[in-house]
Scaffold this motif. Structure first.
Motif, PDB file in Angstrom:
ATOM      1  N   VAL A 214     -13.603  10.379   4.182  1.00  0.00           N
ATOM      2  CA  VAL A 214     -13.573   9.360   3.563  1.00  0.00           C
ATOM      3  C   VAL A 214     -15.827   9.466   2.724  1.00  0.00           C
ATOM      4  N   GLY A 215     -15.586   9.048   2.135  1.00  0.00           N
ATOM      5  CA  GLY A 215     -16.953   9.127   1.470  1.00  0.00           C
ATOM      6  C   GLY A 215     -17.185   7.374   1.229  1.00  0.00           C
TER       7      GLY A 215
ATOM      8  N   ALA B 298     -12.619   1.685   1.116  1.00  0.00           N
ATOM      9  CA  ALA B 298     -11.768   2.784   1.249  1.00  0.00           C
ATOM     10  C   ALA B 298     -11.967   3.614   2.276  1.00  0.00           C
ATOM     11  N   LEU B 299     -12.987   3.044   3.169  1.00  0.00           N
ATOM     12  CA  LEU B 299     -12.765   3.054   4.616  1.00  0.00           C
ATOM     13  C   LEU B 299     -12.394   2.654   5.538  1.00  0.00           C
ATOM     14  N   HIS B 300     -11.463   1.543   5.442  1.00  0.00           N
ATOM     15  CA  HIS B 300     -10.703   0.163   6.249  1.00  0.00           C
ATOM     16  C   HIS B 300      -9.166   1.536   5.961  1.00  0.00           C
TER      17      HIS B 300
ATOM     18  N   LEU C 296     -17.906  15.451  -0.878  1.00  0.00           N
ATOM     19  CA  LEU C 296     -16.754  14.821  -0.278  1.00  0.00           C
ATOM     20  C   LEU C 296     -15.951  16.275  -0.788  1.00  0.00           C
ATOM     21  N   VAL C 297     -16.109  17.066  -1.905  1.00  0.00           N
ATOM     22  CA  VAL C 297     -15.431  17.702  -1.968  1.00  0.00           C
ATOM     23  C   VAL C 297     -15.253  19.600  -0.974  1.00  0.00           C
ATOM     24  N   HIS C 298     -17.383  19.262  -0.393  1.00  0.00           N
ATOM     25  CA  HIS C 298     -17.228  20.450   0.644  1.00  0.00           C
ATOM     26  C   HIS C 298     -16.577  19.976   2.039  1.00  0.00           C
ATOM     27  N   THR C 299     -16.954  18.289   2.374  1.00  0.00           N
ATOM     28  CA  THR C 299     -16.102  18.867   3.484  1.00  0.00           C
ATOM     29  C   THR C 299     -14.538  18.777   3.760  1.00  0.00           C
TER      30      THR C 299
ATOM     31  N   LEU D 100      -8.635  13.003   0.980  1.00  0.00           N
ATOM     32  CA  LEU D 100     -10.097  11.792   0.385  1.00  0.00           C
ATOM     33  C   LEU D 100      -9.992  11.126   0.141  1.00  0.00           C
ATOM     34  N   VAL D 101     -10.629  10.320   0.413  1.00  0.00           N
ATOM     35  CA  VAL D 101     -10.786   8.941   0.259  1.00  0.00           C
ATOM     36  C   VAL D 101     -11.928   8.318  -0.418  1.00  0.00           C
TER      37      VAL D 101
END
Length: 170
Positions: A6-7, A17-19, A97-100, A108-109
Motif C-alpha cells: 500500500v502506498g 487506503a492503508l486501513h 509502488l510498482v517496483h515493490t 497493490l492498494v
C-alpha cells in the motif's frame, strides 16, 4: 506468504487506503507492506553533486520518521493484526509502488486522491500509473465522502465566505 502493498503519504486518502489494505491483509492472511516514496531535494539532478550526501541522508531519515508518524496515526500503538513492514523508497510514488509490488501474487492498494481537474493537471495520478504498469492486481480506494465536505470548508475559508448555519443541520 502473499503481500498487500500500500502506498502511504499521510493524506486522508492514503490513510483510507492503508486501513483498507490492513483489512485485506487480515482477510487474506497476508503481510502488509506500507511504502512511502520520497525524492531528493532539487530532484535527481540536484542530488548528483557530492556535497549533497548529508542532505540525502537527512531526507532519508525524514522519510523514515514520516512513515513512522503515518503508521502511528493510522494504527496508534496497536498493530493492524498482521505482519507489518514499512519501506521508504527513493523514487516517484508510482514507480516505487510498482517496483515493490513486483510479484503477481501481491495486491497493490492505492488511494485515488483528489479528482479536482486542476490537481489532475498539476500532479499525475499515482493510481493510473499503477493500473497501467503493475504486474499484480491493483485495488483503488476512493476518497472518503467526508473529504469532499472538508475540501468545501477549506475553499470557504480560503475565500473567507460566511458560514450558513442551515448547512450544518442534516
Amino acid at each position: 506468504m502473499s503481500r498487500i502493498v500500500v502506498g502511504v503519504s499521510g493524506t486522508p486518502g492514503s490513510l483510507a487506503a492503508l486501513h483498507r489494505a490492513a483489512a485485506e491483509a487480515r482477510a487474506r492472511d497476508a503481510a502488509l507492506c506500507a511504502v512511502l516514496a520520497w525524492a531528493a531535494p532539487g530532484g535527481e539532478l540536484g542530488s548528483r553533486s557530492s556535497c549533497n550526501v548529508s542532505a540525502l541522508s537527512q531526507c532519508r531519515t525524514a522519510a523514515v520518521d514520516r512513515l513512522r508518524e503515518i503508521l502511528y496515526a493510522a494504527f496508534g500503538s496497536e498493530r493492524p493484526g498482521v505482519p507489518l513492514e514499512g519501506l521508504t523508497v527513493r523514487a516517484t510514488p508510482g514507480a516505487a509502488l510498482v517496483h515493490t509490488a513486483d510479484d503477481p501474487e501481491d495486491l497493490l492498494v492505492v488511494g485515488t486522491g483528489s479528482r479536482a481537474p486542476l490537481r489532475r493537471l498539476v500532479r499525475p495520478s499515482v493510481a493510473r500509473y499503477c493500473l497501467a504498469h503493475a504486474a499484480c492486481p491493483v485495488l483503488t480506494v476512493p476518497p472518503s465522502p467526508l473529504q469532499a465536505e472538508l475540501d468545501a470548508v477549506h475553499r470557504r475559508n480560503l475565500w473567507r465566505l460566511p458560514l450558513d448555519a442551515r448547512e450544518l443541520s442534516p
